[in-house]
Design a protein around this motif. Structure first.
Motif, PDB file in Angstrom:
ATOM      1  N   GLN A 137      66.939  83.678  54.057  1.00 14.00           N
ATOM      2  CA  GLN A 137      68.180  84.205  53.129  1.00 14.00           C
ATOM      3  C   GLN A 137      66.769  84.661  51.648  1.00 14.00           C
ATOM      4  OE1 GLN A 137      69.902  86.700  53.372  1.00 14.00           O
ATOM      5  NE2 GLN A 137      70.209  86.394  55.995  1.00 14.00           N
ATOM      6  N   GLN A 138      68.124  84.707  50.242  1.00 13.31           N
ATOM      7  CA  GLN A 138      67.464  84.610  49.509  1.00 13.31           C
ATOM      8  C   GLN A 138      68.202  83.058  48.274  1.00 13.31           C
ATOM      9  OE1 GLN A 138      68.344  89.049  47.140  1.00 13.31           O
ATOM     10  NE2 GLN A 138      69.523  87.454  46.447  1.00 13.31           N
ATOM     11  N   GLY A 139      67.388  82.091  48.631  1.00 10.93           N
ATOM     12  CA  GLY A 139      67.142  81.500  47.744  1.00 10.93           C
ATOM     13  C   GLY A 139      66.963  79.951  48.776  1.00 10.93           C
ATOM     14  N   ASP A 140      67.163  80.326  49.827  1.00  6.74           N
ATOM     15  CA  ASP A 140      65.941  80.034  51.027  1.00  6.74           C
ATOM     16  C   ASP A 140      64.731  79.061  50.568  1.00  6.74           C
ATOM     17  OD1 ASP A 140      68.388  79.858  52.364  1.00  6.74           O
ATOM     18  OD2 ASP A 140      67.867  81.171  53.968  1.00  6.74           O
ATOM     19  N   SER A 141      64.264  77.776  50.635  1.00  4.27           N
ATOM     20  CA  SER A 141      63.082  77.192  51.281  1.00  4.27           C
ATOM     21  C   SER A 141      61.999  77.746  52.288  1.00  4.27           C
ATOM     22  CB  SER A 141      63.407  75.413  50.994  1.00  4.27           C
ATOM     23  OG  SER A 141      63.580  75.155  51.666  1.00  4.27           O
ATOM     24  N   VAL A 142      61.324  77.641  52.067  1.00  6.26           N
ATOM     25  CA  VAL A 142      60.596  78.068  53.090  1.00  6.26           C
ATOM     26  C   VAL A 142      58.664  77.122  53.293  1.00  6.26           C
ATOM     27  CG1 VAL A 142      61.480  80.319  53.938  1.00  6.26           C
ATOM     28  CG2 VAL A 142      59.002  79.414  52.642  1.00  6.26           C
ATOM     29  N   GLN A 143      58.635  76.867  55.008  1.00  7.51           N
ATOM     30  CA  GLN A 143      57.334  76.681  55.070  1.00  7.51           C
ATOM     31  C   GLN A 143      56.303  77.487  55.275  1.00  7.51           C
ATOM     32  OE1 GLN A 143      56.689  72.577  54.557  1.00  7.51           O
ATOM     33  NE2 GLN A 143      58.894  72.684  53.209  1.00  7.51           N
ATOM     34  N   GLN A 144      55.568  77.071  55.285  1.00  6.43           N
ATOM     35  CA  GLN A 144      54.474  78.116  55.276  1.00  6.43           C
ATOM     36  C   GLN A 144      54.062  78.136  57.635  1.00  6.43           C
ATOM     37  OE1 GLN A 144      50.131  76.852  54.480  1.00  6.43           O
ATOM     38  NE2 GLN A 144      49.360  78.595  55.208  1.00  6.43           N
ATOM     39  N   GLY A 145      53.960  79.584  57.150  1.00 10.44           N
ATOM     40  CA  GLY A 145      53.659  80.369  58.632  1.00 10.44           C
ATOM     41  C   GLY A 145      56.115  79.915  59.184  1.00 10.44           C
TER      42      GLY A 145
END
Length: 358
Positions: A92-100
């Protein structure tokens, strides 16, 4: 016949006195013509007197100031590479993500079945080619037929790669670690190839861009320390990471980039800020602006007294100017600056120093 006139002795004495005086003056005048007059004593010329003050140069940290634009270190718009219906939003908007990390899931639209078909077809083509090669060794199969089977195997491998790619593209993933800044779709949306899905940004590190005038670019070097001042007073430290090799033809200024760490993930990407590049320190004197003057060529400088007690004019460059004084470069490290009387002397004049203040 003639009457005898009597002359008084007093009159005779007066006449004789006048003749004596006349004779004395005549002698002095004659003597003056024969002898040169004594040389007159000319008073020795007086040297101009000035007041001075000793000044010691101190290292001064120069800064180059420019207005910059704060940008994310990386920013990418995730677009759909397949058509279909949005089945699930995994981030969702504002979530942090990692590569992949998977961002969302699209409907399958038969892609998995096509993948299975491609896998089976590849297995068949491999089996056919292996059998043909065995027959070829026994010379029961022509070279042309063997080449055709090899071509069909290569085509089957390509079809399998395309099927696998189509399946993977139903679940777009993050190309780098960052934050989901925008989401442009909802579950159930029907999308086409090229539809914008999400905006992904990396802000743990920021990039600040600015323009520097051409007359100041020579003082900049990659690796110089930079202070980033935000409009609300906060500061970040960075490093000058790039200087363009060619100036903008319209503004005659050079593009620079500054790399700034943002460990607290401040929401400042897209904002403006003041960029202060720390230049190489220089030796500078702190003087009163009233001591500055112009020479005959219009150069701004300061008059000093050298070791031979002569006036020397040094052109200077003003680094900073404040109410309490101006910092200038161009003078010797230790200088005896004229504080009073500089307007009455010129370069090369010998002077008397009334008193040098420390």
């Amino acid at each position: 016949m003639f009457k005898k006139i009597a002359v008084s002795p007093v009159i005779i004495a007066m006449i004789l006195s006048l003749m004596l005086v006349f004779w004395l003056f005549s002698g002095d005048n004659y003597s003056a013509k024969d002898e040169a007059p004594a040389a007159q004593q000319v008073p020795e010329a007086q040297l101009a007197q000035v007041e001075t003050r000793w000044s010691e140069a101190a290292p001064y940290q120069l800064t180059q100031i420019a207005q910059g634009q704060v940008l994310p270190w990386r920013s990418v718009s995730i677009k759909s590479q397949q058509s279909g219906t949005v089945k699930a939003l995994l981030k969702q908007q504002g979530d942090s993500v990692q590569q992949g990390d998977k961002l969302l899931r699209l409907s399958d639209e038969g892609r998995t079945a096509k993948l299975a078909q491609a896998q089976a077809n590849l297995k068949l083509r491999k089996s056919e080619l292996d059998s043909a090669r065995t027959l070829g060794k026994a010379q029961f199969l022509s070279t042309t037929e063997l080449t055709r089977l090899e071509s069909e195997l290569a085509q089957a491998e390509a079809e399998l790669q395309n099927a696998m790619l189509a399946v993977s593209q139903t679940e777009p993933s993050a190309p780098f670690a960052g934050m989901v800044d925008r989401r442009h779709i909802e579950v159930g949306d029907l999308i086409q190839t090229g539809t914008e899905l999400m905006q992904l940004v990396q802000i743990d590190q920021l990039k600040v861009t600015a323009q520097v005038p051409q007359q100041h670019i020579a003082a900049l070097k990659q690796g110089q320390s930079v202070t980033l001042r935000l409009l609300d007073g906060r500061e970040l430290k960075g490093e000058l990471s790039f200087i363009s090799y060619a100036a903008d033809t319209a503004t005659r200024s050079f593009y620079i980039e500054v790399t700034v760490a943002n460990p607290e993930l401040w929401r400042i990407a897209g904002a403006s800020a003041t960029v202060e590049v720390q230049l190489t320190p220089v030796l500078a004197h702190l003087i009163s602006p009233a001591l500055l003057s112009l020479d005959n060529n219009g150069n701004l400088g300061v008059s000093v007294v050298d070791e031979q007690q002569q006036v020397v004019f040094y052109p200077v460059q003003i680094l900073t100017a404040y109410n309490n004084g101006a910092r200038v470069s161009g003078l010797p490290p230790r200088s005896q600056i004229i504080t009073q009387g500089a307007g009455f002397v010129k370069p090369g004049d010998s002077v008397r120093v009334a008193g040098a203040e420390l």
